[in-house]
Design a protein around this motif. Structure first.
Motif, PDB file in Angstrom:
ATOM      1  N   GLN A 120       2.724 -38.024  16.109  1.00 20.58           N
ATOM      2  CA  GLN A 120       1.826 -37.113  15.378  1.00 20.58           C
ATOM      3  C   GLN A 120       0.650 -37.886  14.773  1.00 20.58           C
ATOM      4  N   LYS A 121       0.947 -39.058  14.226  1.00 18.20           N
ATOM      5  CA  LYS A 121      -0.125 -39.889  13.653  1.00 18.20           C
ATOM      6  C   LYS A 121      -1.109 -40.291  14.750  1.00 18.20           C
ATOM      7  N   ARG A 122      -0.553 -40.730  15.878  1.00 15.99           N
ATOM      8  CA  ARG A 122      -1.397 -41.207  16.972  1.00 15.99           C
ATOM      9  C   ARG A 122      -2.280 -40.072  17.507  1.00 15.99           C
ATOM     10  N   GLY A 131     -10.119 -47.043   7.676  1.00 16.42           N
ATOM     11  CA  GLY A 131      -9.090 -47.071   6.642  1.00 16.42           C
ATOM     12  C   GLY A 131      -8.016 -48.096   6.917  1.00 16.42           C
ATOM     13  N   THR A 132      -6.947 -47.957   6.159  1.00  6.24           N
ATOM     14  CA  THR A 132      -5.839 -48.912   6.216  1.00  6.24           C
ATOM     15  C   THR A 132      -4.525 -48.139   6.298  1.00  6.24           C
ATOM     16  N   GLY A 133      -3.548 -48.730   7.000  1.00  5.25           N
ATOM     17  CA  GLY A 133      -2.235 -48.081   7.095  1.00  5.25           C
ATOM     18  C   GLY A 133      -1.901 -47.784   8.542  1.00  5.25           C
ATOM     19  N   SER A 134      -0.721 -47.221   8.749  1.00  4.17           N
ATOM     20  CA  SER A 134      -0.244 -47.056  10.123  1.00  4.17           C
ATOM     21  C   SER A 134      -1.056 -46.016  10.898  1.00  4.17           C
ATOM     22  N   THR A 135      -1.539 -44.963  10.231  1.00  2.00           N
ATOM     23  CA  THR A 135      -2.312 -43.942  10.949  1.00  2.00           C
ATOM     24  C   THR A 135      -3.719 -44.468  11.241  1.00  2.00           C
ATOM     25  N   ALA A 136      -4.301 -45.138  10.270  1.00  2.00           N
ATOM     26  CA  ALA A 136      -5.624 -45.739  10.481  1.00  2.00           C
ATOM     27  C   ALA A 136      -5.562 -46.765  11.622  1.00  2.00           C
ATOM     28  N   VAL A 181     -12.798 -42.757   8.220  1.00  4.42           N
ATOM     29  CA  VAL A 181     -11.561 -42.171   8.761  1.00  4.42           C
ATOM     30  C   VAL A 181     -10.383 -42.933   8.180  1.00  4.42           C
ATOM     31  N   ASP A 182      -9.482 -42.204   7.528  1.00  4.24           N
ATOM     32  CA  ASP A 182      -8.396 -42.897   6.831  1.00  4.24           C
ATOM     33  C   ASP A 182      -7.160 -41.994   6.744  1.00  4.24           C
ATOM     34  N   GLY A 183      -6.015 -42.608   6.549  1.00  6.97           N
ATOM     35  CA  GLY A 183      -4.772 -41.870   6.351  1.00  6.97           C
ATOM     36  C   GLY A 183      -4.618 -41.463   4.894  1.00  6.97           C
ATOM     37  N   ALA A 184      -3.482 -40.848   4.574  1.00  9.22           N
ATOM     38  CA  ALA A 184      -3.210 -40.440   3.188  1.00  9.22           C
ATOM     39  C   ALA A 184      -1.706 -40.346   2.999  1.00  9.22           C
ATOM     40  N   ILE A 191      -3.587 -38.113  -2.248  1.00  8.97           N
ATOM     41  CA  ILE A 191      -3.163 -39.359  -2.896  1.00  8.97           C
ATOM     42  C   ILE A 191      -3.143 -40.422  -1.812  1.00  8.97           C
ATOM     43  N   LYS A 192      -3.720 -41.573  -2.129  1.00 10.35           N
ATOM     44  CA  LYS A 192      -3.755 -42.695  -1.206  1.00 10.35           C
ATOM     45  C   LYS A 192      -3.357 -43.974  -1.933  1.00 10.35           C
ATOM     46  N   GLY A 193      -3.063 -44.996  -1.160  1.00 12.94           N
ATOM     47  CA  GLY A 193      -2.845 -46.300  -1.769  1.00 12.94           C
ATOM     48  C   GLY A 193      -1.479 -46.912  -1.569  1.00 12.94           C
ATOM     49  N   ARG A 194      -0.627 -46.242  -0.782  1.00 17.24           N
ATOM     50  CA  ARG A 194       0.682 -46.876  -0.551  1.00 17.24           C
ATOM     51  C   ARG A 194       0.498 -48.213   0.165  1.00 17.24           C
ATOM     52  N   GLY A 195      -0.595 -48.310   0.931  1.00 23.62           N
ATOM     53  CA  GLY A 195      -0.890 -49.575   1.602  1.00 23.62           C
ATOM     54  C   GLY A 195      -1.616 -50.573   0.711  1.00 23.62           C
ATOM     55  N   GLY A 196      -1.949 -50.169  -0.507  1.00 23.69           N
ATOM     56  CA  GLY A 196      -2.543 -51.100  -1.465  1.00 23.69           C
ATOM     57  C   GLY A 196      -4.041 -51.306  -1.308  1.00 23.69           C
ATOM     58  N   ALA A 197      -4.695 -50.490  -0.478  1.00 25.92           N
ATOM     59  CA  ALA A 197      -6.130 -50.710  -0.225  1.00 25.92           C
ATOM     60  C   ALA A 197      -6.998 -49.659  -0.917  1.00 25.92           C
ATOM     61  N   LEU A 198      -6.448 -49.001  -1.950  1.00 29.90           N
ATOM     62  CA  LEU A 198      -7.107 -47.822  -2.514  1.00 29.90           C
ATOM     63  C   LEU A 198      -8.501 -48.068  -3.062  1.00 29.90           C
ATOM     64  N   LEU A 199      -8.744 -49.252  -3.646  1.00 32.05           N
ATOM     65  CA  LEU A 199     -10.051 -49.493  -4.266  1.00 32.05           C
ATOM     66  C   LEU A 199     -11.156 -49.495  -3.209  1.00 32.05           C
ATOM     67  N   ARG A 200     -10.958 -50.300  -2.167  1.00 36.04           N
ATOM     68  CA  ARG A 200     -11.979 -50.334  -1.113  1.00 36.04           C
ATOM     69  C   ARG A 200     -12.016 -49.004  -0.360  1.00 36.04           C
ATOM     70  N   GLU A 201     -10.846 -48.380  -0.204  1.00 37.23           N
ATOM     71  CA  GLU A 201     -10.827 -47.086   0.492  1.00 37.23           C
ATOM     72  C   GLU A 201     -11.650 -46.054  -0.273  1.00 37.23           C
ATOM     73  N   LYS A 202     -11.561 -46.080  -1.604  1.00 35.24           N
ATOM     74  CA  LYS A 202     -12.325 -45.079  -2.360  1.00 35.24           C
ATOM     75  C   LYS A 202     -13.819 -45.399  -2.318  1.00 35.24           C
ATOM     76  N   SER A 252       3.956 -34.360   7.794  1.00 33.55           N
ATOM     77  CA  SER A 252       4.815 -34.610   6.617  1.00 33.55           C
ATOM     78  C   SER A 252       3.985 -34.903   5.367  1.00 33.55           C
ATOM     79  N   LYS A 253       2.696 -35.207   5.559  1.00 35.83           N
ATOM     80  CA  LYS A 253       1.838 -35.551   4.414  1.00 35.83           C
ATOM     81  C   LYS A 253       1.301 -34.320   3.689  1.00 35.83           C
ATOM     82  N   LEU A 254       1.476 -33.141   4.286  1.00 38.88           N
ATOM     83  CA  LEU A 254       0.945 -31.930   3.652  1.00 38.88           C
ATOM     84  C   LEU A 254       1.840 -31.495   2.496  1.00 38.88           C
TER      85      LEU A 254
HETATM   86  C1  5RP Z   1      -3.471 -47.422   2.253  1.00 44.65           C
HETATM   87  C2  5RP Z   1      -3.454 -45.941   2.322  1.00 44.65           C
HETATM   88  C3  5RP Z   1      -2.911 -45.313   3.563  1.00 44.65           C
HETATM   89  O1  5RP Z   1      -3.939 -44.650   4.212  1.00 44.65           O
HETATM   90  C4  5RP Z   1      -1.816 -44.353   3.184  1.00 44.65           C
HETATM   91  O2  5RP Z   1      -0.830 -45.070   2.454  1.00 44.65           O
HETATM   92  C5  5RP Z   1      -1.183 -43.706   4.409  1.00 44.65           C
HETATM   93  O3  5RP Z   1      -0.581 -44.700   5.182  1.00 44.65           O
HETATM   94  P1  5RP Z   1       0.157 -44.376   6.549  1.00 44.65           P
HETATM   95  O4  5RP Z   1      -0.891 -43.926   7.504  1.00 44.65           O
HETATM   96  O5  5RP Z   1       0.799 -45.683   6.939  1.00 44.65           O
HETATM   97  O6  5RP Z   1       1.172 -43.302   6.267  1.00 44.65           O
HETATM   98  O7  5RP Z   1      -3.889 -45.243   1.440  1.00 44.65           O
HETATM   99  O8  5RP Z   1      -3.913 -47.875   1.012  1.00 44.65           O
END
Ligand code: 5RP
Length: 229
Positions: free
Chosen positions: A11-13, A32-37, A86-89, A99-110, A126-128
Motif C-alpha cells: 500500500q505504501k509503495r 521526506g523521510t521514512g519507509s513510505t518516502a 512528498v512525505d509520509g505521516a 502527525i509526523k516525526g516517528r522517523g525523527g526528521a520532523l524539523l526539516r520535514e516541517k 492504517s494512517k487514517l
Molecule cells: C519521519 C516521518 C515519517 O514520514 C513518518 O514517521 C511516517 O513514516 P513511515 O512512512 O515509515 O510510516 O515523519 O520523521
C-alpha cells in the motif's frame, strides 16, 4: 480485517508510485523521510535515470544517501519555494492535518513542507484517523536543560518520554533530542502552546499544511484526498 505487513508495504509503495503523477520536469521537490518516502525516492530515481530532470531537497541524512545513490540532483539552498514536497505521516485526519516525526526528521520535514507550494502526503490506509492523537506527538528539543523542557510539556497535559536508540538517547540529524508525548487532545491550541516553550525546536503536529494525500488501500486501491489540481 487488518492488513498484514507485506500488504501494508504494498500500500505504501502504490501510494508512492502514484505520487509521481504530481511531478513535472524542472520541479524542485522536497523528499521526506521514512519507509513510505523511501518508496517515493526509489520511484523518482528510476524516472531520473530514464531522463527526467528535477532537483530535490532532502529532509534527512538517510534520504540524502538514498537520493544521491539514485542519481537525483540535490540542492540545500533556495531563495524561492519548492514546487512539491512528498512525505509520509504517522496519522492523517480527514482534513489532512497530520502527525509526523516517528522517523525523527520532523524539523526539516516541517521546514520543507512549509517552503513548498504543494505538500503531498503518501501513506497506507492504517494512517487514517478520525482525529489526531492516537499516537504520541514527537517533539524535537534542545538537549540543554531538556528535562525542564519536558516539565513544560507536562504542564500542557503531556506525558513526555525521552526517545532512545538502544541504551543512548536518540539524536536527530540536528543533534537534538526527541520527546514523544501523549496528550489528552491534539489540536491548534496545543500546537500553539508547544511553540511558546523555548526549548521546543519543533513538534510533529502539521496543521493545515498538506494539500493532497495519496492513500494506498486494500487490493491496490488508491484513494486521493484533498485538492488534485
Ligand atoms: C519521519 C516521518 C515519517 O514520514 C513518518 O514517521 C511516517 O513514516 P513511515 O512512512 O515509515 O510510516 O515523519 O520523521
Amino acid at each position: 480485517m487488518e492488513a498484514g505487513a507485506a500488504q501494508v508495504e504494498e500500500q505504501k509503495r502504490a501510494a508512492a508510485v502514484r505520487a509521481l503523477d504530481f511531478v513535472r520536469p524542472g520541479m524542485v521537490i522536497g523528499l521526506g523521510t521514512g519507509s513510505t518516502a523511501r518508496y517515493f525516492i526509489d520511484a523518482l530515481a528510476t524516472r531520473v535515470r530514464a531522463g527526467l530532470r528535477i532537483r530535490a531537497v532532502v529532509t534527512s541524512r538517510e534520504s540524502h544517501h538514498q537520493a544521491e545513490a539514485g542519481g537525483i540532483e540535490l540542492v540545500d539552498d533556495l531563495d524561492q519555494p519548492l514546487d512539491l514536497a512528498v512525505d509520509g505521516a504517522d496519522e492523517i485526519d480527514p482534513r489532512l492535518n497530520c502527525i509526523k516525526g516517528r522517523g525523527g526528521a520532523l524539523l526539516r520535514e516541517k521546514i520543507v513542507a512549509h517552503a513548498s507550494q504543494r505538500f503531498l502526503l503518501i501513506a497506507d490506509e492504517s494512517k487514517l484517523v478520525d482525529r489526531l492523537g492516537r499516537s504520541p506527538v514527537p517533539i524535537e528539543v534542545l538537549p540543554f536543560l531538556w528535562r525542564m523542557t519536558g516539565r513544560s510539556i507536562e504542564s500542557l497535559g503531556g506525558r513526555p518520554t525521552l526517545r532512545m536508540a538502544g541504551l543512548e538517547p536518540f539524536r536527530t540529524d540536528n543533534q537534538n533530542l526527541v520527546l514523544d508525548s501523549a496528550f489528552p487532545r491534539v489540536d491548534e491550541q496545543l500546537a500553539a502552546m508547544l511553540e511558546t516553550i523555548p526549548g521546543v525546536l519543533e513538534h510533529g503536529i502539521f496543521l493545515g499544511m498538506a494539500r493532497t494525500a495519496v492513500i494506498g488501500g486494500a487490493g491496490g486501491a488508491i484513494r486521493m484526498m484533498g485538492a488534485l489540481a
